[in-house]
Design a protein around this motif. Sequence first.
Motif, PDB file in Angstrom:
ATOM      1  N   VAL A  51       7.909 -18.133   4.302  1.00  0.00           N
ATOM      2  CA  VAL A  51       8.974 -18.201   5.303  1.00  0.00           C
ATOM      3  C   VAL A  51       9.142 -16.836   5.971  1.00  0.00           C
ATOM      4  O   VAL A  51       9.238 -16.726   7.196  1.00  0.00           O
ATOM      5  CB  VAL A  51      10.303 -18.661   4.670  1.00  0.00           C
ATOM      6  CG1 VAL A  51      11.437 -18.573   5.679  1.00  0.00           C
ATOM      7  CG2 VAL A  51      10.178 -20.088   4.155  1.00  0.00           C
ATOM      8  N   ASN A  52       9.170 -15.795   5.165  1.00  0.00           N
ATOM      9  CA  ASN A  52       9.258 -14.456   5.727  1.00  0.00           C
ATOM     10  C   ASN A  52       8.061 -14.152   6.611  1.00  0.00           C
ATOM     11  O   ASN A  52       8.198 -13.535   7.677  1.00  0.00           O
ATOM     12  CB  ASN A  52       9.351 -13.408   4.614  1.00  0.00           C
ATOM     13  CG  ASN A  52      10.730 -13.312   4.006  1.00  0.00           C
ATOM     14  OD1 ASN A  52      11.620 -14.087   4.341  1.00  0.00           O
ATOM     15  ND2 ASN A  52      10.917 -12.366   3.099  1.00  0.00           N
ATOM     16  N   ALA A  53       6.880 -14.563   6.171  1.00  0.00           N
ATOM     17  CA  ALA A  53       5.679 -14.330   6.969  1.00  0.00           C
ATOM     18  C   ALA A  53       5.799 -15.016   8.332  1.00  0.00           C
ATOM     19  O   ALA A  53       5.414 -14.448   9.355  1.00  0.00           O
ATOM     20  CB  ALA A  53       4.451 -14.839   6.227  1.00  0.00           C
ATOM     21  N   GLU A  54       6.337 -16.234   8.339  1.00  0.00           N
ATOM     22  CA  GLU A  54       6.503 -16.966   9.600  1.00  0.00           C
ATOM     23  C   GLU A  54       7.522 -16.290  10.494  1.00  0.00           C
ATOM     24  O   GLU A  54       7.333 -16.186  11.718  1.00  0.00           O
ATOM     25  CB  GLU A  54       6.911 -18.407   9.312  1.00  0.00           C
ATOM     26  CG  GLU A  54       6.979 -19.280  10.557  1.00  0.00           C
ATOM     27  CD  GLU A  54       7.188 -20.738  10.229  1.00  0.00           C
ATOM     28  OE1 GLU A  54       6.918 -21.575  11.104  1.00  0.00           O
ATOM     29  OE2 GLU A  54       7.622 -21.049   9.098  1.00  0.00           O
ATOM     30  N   ILE A  55       8.614 -15.809   9.902  1.00  0.00           N
ATOM     31  CA  ILE A  55       9.643 -15.113  10.678  1.00  0.00           C
ATOM     32  C   ILE A  55       9.068 -13.851  11.310  1.00  0.00           C
ATOM     33  O   ILE A  55       9.264 -13.571  12.507  1.00  0.00           O
ATOM     34  CB  ILE A  55      10.852 -14.776   9.791  1.00  0.00           C
ATOM     35  CG1 ILE A  55      11.580 -16.051   9.383  1.00  0.00           C
ATOM     36  CG2 ILE A  55      11.811 -13.826  10.516  1.00  0.00           C
ATOM     37  CD1 ILE A  55      12.639 -15.847   8.314  1.00  0.00           C
ATOM     38  N   VAL A  56       8.341 -13.081  10.517  1.00  0.00           N
ATOM     39  CA  VAL A  56       7.750 -11.845  11.031  1.00  0.00           C
ATOM     40  C   VAL A  56       6.713 -12.155  12.109  1.00  0.00           C
ATOM     41  O   VAL A  56       6.679 -11.513  13.164  1.00  0.00           O
ATOM     42  CB  VAL A  56       7.114 -11.037   9.885  1.00  0.00           C
ATOM     43  CG1 VAL A  56       6.295  -9.871  10.439  1.00  0.00           C
ATOM     44  CG2 VAL A  56       8.185 -10.514   8.939  1.00  0.00           C
ATOM     45  N   ALA A  57       5.875 -13.152  11.872  1.00  0.00           N
ATOM     46  CA  ALA A  57       4.824 -13.486  12.826  1.00  0.00           C
ATOM     47  C   ALA A  57       5.381 -13.920  14.169  1.00  0.00           C
ATOM     48  O   ALA A  57       4.756 -13.703  15.212  1.00  0.00           O
ATOM     49  CB  ALA A  57       3.931 -14.586  12.255  1.00  0.00           C
ATOM     50  N   GLY A  58       6.570 -14.524  14.158  1.00  0.00           N
ATOM     51  CA  GLY A  58       7.182 -14.983  15.405  1.00  0.00           C
ATOM     52  C   GLY A  58       8.102 -13.974  16.045  1.00  0.00           C
ATOM     53  O   GLY A  58       8.772 -14.279  17.037  1.00  0.00           O
ATOM     54  N   SER A  59       8.141 -12.765  15.509  1.00  0.00           N
ATOM     55  CA  SER A  59       9.095 -11.763  15.981  1.00  0.00           C
ATOM     56  C   SER A  59       8.680 -11.063  17.267  1.00  0.00           C
ATOM     57  O   SER A  59       9.495 -10.427  17.929  1.00  0.00           O
ATOM     58  CB  SER A  59       9.295 -10.691  14.895  1.00  0.00           C
ATOM     59  OG  SER A  59       8.103  -9.927  14.729  1.00  0.00           O
ATOM     60  N   GLY A  60       7.390 -11.157  17.609  1.00  0.00           N
ATOM     61  CA  GLY A  60       6.889 -10.412  18.755  1.00  0.00           C
ATOM     62  C   GLY A  60       6.123  -9.165  18.349  1.00  0.00           C
ATOM     63  O   GLY A  60       5.584  -8.459  19.209  1.00  0.00           O
ATOM     64  N   THR A  61       6.054  -8.877  17.049  1.00  0.00           N
ATOM     65  CA  THR A  61       5.258  -7.750  16.581  1.00  0.00           C
ATOM     66  C   THR A  61       3.779  -7.998  16.864  1.00  0.00           C
ATOM     67  O   THR A  61       3.343  -9.141  16.964  1.00  0.00           O
ATOM     68  CB  THR A  61       5.486  -7.527  15.068  1.00  0.00           C
ATOM     69  OG1 THR A  61       4.937  -6.271  14.687  1.00  0.00           O
ATOM     70  CG2 THR A  61       4.859  -8.627  14.233  1.00  0.00           C
ATOM     71  N   ASP A  62       3.019  -6.929  17.009  1.00  0.00           N
ATOM     72  CA  ASP A  62       1.596  -7.068  17.342  1.00  0.00           C
ATOM     73  C   ASP A  62       0.764  -7.526  16.155  1.00  0.00           C
ATOM     74  O   ASP A  62      -0.164  -8.316  16.312  1.00  0.00           O
ATOM     75  CB  ASP A  62       1.033  -5.725  17.835  1.00  0.00           C
ATOM     76  CG  ASP A  62       1.664  -5.262  19.129  1.00  0.00           C
ATOM     77  OD1 ASP A  62       1.571  -6.008  20.127  1.00  0.00           O
ATOM     78  OD2 ASP A  62       2.263  -4.172  19.145  1.00  0.00           O
ATOM     79  N   TRP A  63       1.090  -7.001  14.971  1.00  0.00           N
ATOM     80  CA  TRP A  63       0.292  -7.351  13.794  1.00  0.00           C
ATOM     81  C   TRP A  63       1.181  -7.413  12.572  1.00  0.00           C
ATOM     82  O   TRP A  63       2.278  -6.864  12.555  1.00  0.00           O
ATOM     83  CB  TRP A  63      -0.877  -6.389  13.603  1.00  0.00           C
ATOM     84  CG  TRP A  63      -0.569  -4.938  13.383  1.00  0.00           C
ATOM     85  CD1 TRP A  63      -0.063  -4.053  14.290  1.00  0.00           C
ATOM     86  CD2 TRP A  63      -0.789  -4.182  12.180  1.00  0.00           C
ATOM     87  NE1 TRP A  63       0.055  -2.805  13.722  1.00  0.00           N
ATOM     88  CE2 TRP A  63      -0.390  -2.844  12.428  1.00  0.00           C
ATOM     89  CE3 TRP A  63      -1.291  -4.502  10.928  1.00  0.00           C
ATOM     90  CZ2 TRP A  63      -0.469  -1.834  11.482  1.00  0.00           C
ATOM     91  CZ3 TRP A  63      -1.385  -3.493   9.962  1.00  0.00           C
ATOM     92  CH2 TRP A  63      -0.976  -2.180  10.254  1.00  0.00           C
ATOM     93  N   VAL A  64       0.715  -8.141  11.591  1.00  0.00           N
ATOM     94  CA  VAL A  64       1.445  -8.304  10.342  1.00  0.00           C
ATOM     95  C   VAL A  64       0.492  -7.993   9.202  1.00  0.00           C
ATOM     96  O   VAL A  64      -0.657  -8.427   9.213  1.00  0.00           O
ATOM     97  CB  VAL A  64       2.024  -9.727  10.211  1.00  0.00           C
ATOM     98  CG1 VAL A  64       0.953 -10.780  10.343  1.00  0.00           C
ATOM     99  CG2 VAL A  64       2.762  -9.895   8.902  1.00  0.00           C
TER     100      VAL A  64
END
Length: 270
Positions: free
Chosen positions: A32-45
């Motif tokens: 869930v956290n990974a999905e939130i971060v991935a959808g945040s607009g950040t370039d890379w995770v």
Amino acid sequence: MPLHLIPTLRDALTSASPRALTGIWVCSGSTVNAEIVAGSGTDWVMIDMEHAPQGLETVLQMLQTVAAHPVTPVVRVPIGDPVLIKQVLDLGAQNLLVPMVSSAEQAASLVEAVRYPPRGVRGVGSALARSARWNRVDDYLVNADQHVSLFVQVETAAAVDVAGEIAAVDGIDGVFVGPADLAASMGLLGQQTHPDVVAAVHRAFAAVLAAGKPVGVNAFDPAVAQGYIDAGATFVLVGADVALLARATESLAARFAPPAPSADGSRPSY
């Protein structure tokens, strides 16, 4: 999306230049956290296996989760072991970060680990693996190098001294500097922003950039991160899911917590 249309971190850095790419760490073990971060607009995770409770199954789930978002996932393995690297690549990881690399020889051995024979030692199992989409990617074995990028971490004072040699190894796509372990190796444990540590980071930057490779760094303080970007960093980790949650919850708790007890231990009545 066809695999050849998914850019690696190597490709993303090339297309983004001169803008630095900012990323966020996922260390919680939570998809869930990974999905939130991935959808945040950040370039890379960065999906971390070194300092996080994340094994192969969790990494697979995270790669599947973030694939729905226009973000570049990077998996940091806990050690540069060829067997583990093979397994993570077979999961479909296209971008690897290997910690604690201290010599050009070590870097060269890691390049061999991500390449198929005769140029490397990566085990062949594409028919069984998500990496080749179970042999649905035409000529995956022949073109695998195009689908994989390899980055290594320079994290000790000794490694800084040879950062240019590490970066110059054919097949190393970039170098990521780790100030925390670097500070520890310099006798400055926990002092990542000490002037001597920052100076060592800058020396590593200069050596890597002189070798013609991109250089990255970890910096959770926005001012420090911007300073490193100004100094030439082209990809920067600016936060982690667990750290963001810790600081945000602390801030809320401090704002709404009841008043501290008085000297005699009593609390005010309401």
